[in-house]
Write an enzyme that holds these catalytic residues in place. Structure first.
Site: not given
Ligand code: GLN
Length: 197
Positions: A88, A179, A181
């Site tokens: 992410c 995610h 995890e």
């Molecule tokens: N879109 C978010 C960012 O760029 C990331 C979101 C997340 O890690 N759940 O910081």
């Protein structure tokens, strides 16, 4: 008993740290590698060269980037010769290009990333993904997720949805928009760990 020793660190500056630690410990157990392996939190630059793998968790990529600099970790991460498991916000940081000029990325995977690709209406959702190399769909949890609009040199695109690329590998590095995890499916952790020894 298996003598293979894998040292995993989870970058613990901000974001979803303990879930990554638990997931990697379980994956190492599943692989019968937990006797000699370690999973630790990483907060200091000098810890990085001792690792085989580093997880960069989800969170806020702008904040994590700022804290990487504050803790003088940028060079050690850029020069790290192990694998990086970036999820992410971590995926955003791995990119060579991001649609947010405030962000200085690590540039370790040649890809263009859109930071909040799903906008406000669809901040989080779940989807069953086809993943290259997995025999059955992978149930993924997306939270304010990015996507890559393109991936270039040396990358293997592992999964794409209508908005774009959501899983990429480059050598030992993985960048996942969702995610892994969260939930019980440890196939990504296992595949990442297999690439480290
Ligand atoms: N879109 C978010 C960012 O760029 C990331 C979101 C997340 O890690 N759940 O910081």
């Amino acid at each position: 008993m298996n003598a293979t020793e894998i040292r995993i660190g989870v970058l613990a500056l901000q974001g979803a740290v303990s879930e990554h630690i638990d997931a990697f410990r379980l994956a190492l157990e599943e692989m019968s590698l937990s006797d000699n392996s370690t999973v630790v939190t990483v907060r200091h630059a000098d810890e990085i060269p001792h690792l085989d793998g580093l997880a960069i968790p989800g969170g806020e990529s702008t904040t994590i980037s700022r804290l990487i600099d504050k803790n003088q970790m940028r060079r050690p991460i850029e020069e790290f010769d192990g694998g990086i498991f970036a999820t992410c916000a971590g995926m955003v940081l791995m990119a060579t290009n991001v649609d947010d000029p405030r962000l200085t990325t690590l540039g370790l995977i040649d890809m263009d990333v859109i930071r909040n690709a799903f906008g406000r209406q669809k901040e989080s959702f779940e989807a069953d993904l086809e993943i290259n190399g997995f025999g059955s769909p992978y149930h993924a949890i997306f939270i304010r997720a990015p996507v890559a609009s393109s991936a270039g040199k040396g990358t293997e695109v592992l999964s794409t949805i209508d908005k774009g690329i959501v899983a990429v590998r480059k050598g030992k590095h993985y960048a996942l928009a969702f995610h892994p995890e969260l939930g019980w499916d440890l196939r990504f952790q296992v595949r990442f760990l297999e690439g480290l020894y």
